[in-house]
Design an enzyme around this catalytic site. Sequence first.
Site, mmCIF file in Angstrom:
data_model
loop_
_atom_site.group_PDB
_atom_site.id
_atom_site.type_symbol
_atom_site.label_atom_id
_atom_site.label_comp_id
_atom_site.label_asym_id
_atom_site.label_seq_id
_atom_site.Cartn_x
_atom_site.Cartn_y
_atom_site.Cartn_z
ATOM 1 N N HIS A 1 4.064 1.565 -1.134
ATOM 2 C CA HIS A 1 3.218 2.669 -0.676
ATOM 3 C C HIS A 1 1.908 2.663 -1.471
ATOM 4 C CE1 HIS A 1 6.412 5.445 1.382
ATOM 5 N NE2 HIS A 1 6.531 4.180 1.752
ATOM 6 N N GLU B 1 0.401 4.950 -3.235
ATOM 7 C CA GLU B 1 0.445 5.533 -4.577
ATOM 8 C C GLU B 1 1.175 4.609 -5.560
ATOM 9 O OE1 GLU B 1 1.437 6.860 -1.749
ATOM 10 O OE2 GLU B 1 1.035 9.027 -1.633
#
Lengths: 156, 156
Positions: B53, B55
């Site tokens: 992802h 992040e």
Amino acid sequence: MTEKETFMTRAIELSTANIENGGGPFGAIITKNGKIIATGVNLVTRTCDPTAHAEINAIRAAAAALGTFDLSGCEIYSSCEPCPMCMGAIYWAHLDKLYYAGTRTDAKEAGFDDSFIYDELALQPEHRRLKSENLLHTEALEAFRTWKEKSDKTEY
Amino acid sequence: MTEKETFMTRAIELSTANIENGGGPFGAIITKNGKIIATGVNLVTRTCDPTAHAEINAIRAAAAALGTFDLSGCEIYSSCEPCPMCMGAIYWAHLDKLYYAGTRTDAKEAGFDDSFIYDELALQPEHRRLKSENLLHTEALEAFRTWKEKSDKTEY
């Protein structure tokens, strides 16, 4: 010893060996059709990567081994109940089942934040200890609109 | 435009550009002392890694750039409210503050499971849709005992 106890014994052995190797006390393995296809140990301090938990490493290794981001049909054995980060990864990877030995309470007693993070995530963002702020919400919707309208995307 | 709006605009730009590049509609940046030190976009499908992802990728890049697993003093800007996996990573990395633009509801409407995973984690393991089983609990405690007794360990 049952097959699943044999697999868990291996995950626990990895966790213990990892302490000797200078890592955290966590190990995980991923199986498919009764065979180990990937393993992982906690490498946070050794690789300077806060995301390098045993389960995350095992999931990344299994996905690489199978050449897919979808691990449906696989099961994970973790020496300890996964933290929310690793639980999230287990859901995203679509693993069929989770086996765990230690619990989040054991992890807490050993000095790890798993239990605290579970408590935090159950709260609304404004009530968490982690400060957060929502901004440019309208602007963010544009990316989602583009995504929804894209016809040739790979969903996951 | 304020400084934090400028940073968030950059995260949103990354999310939109990533769709064009065949990835999911998510981008993130990490700042320290008012400067961008790392960026990340969603690479799940492009790298066959369910943990990739925006992040997570930004946190890994920031930790590598700074040579530490402790990102205290840094802030993260995400084009969307992080999922539980990424929130867990934010806590483990000790980031000072989270800024987000889209919400988990927006993500759900775009077809992503973030909201479902939050709901699952709030339940006790036996009530979740993900099947799980606790086994060899006693054996697991041995690794934690070894960890607690180790005098020269690196805590994290």
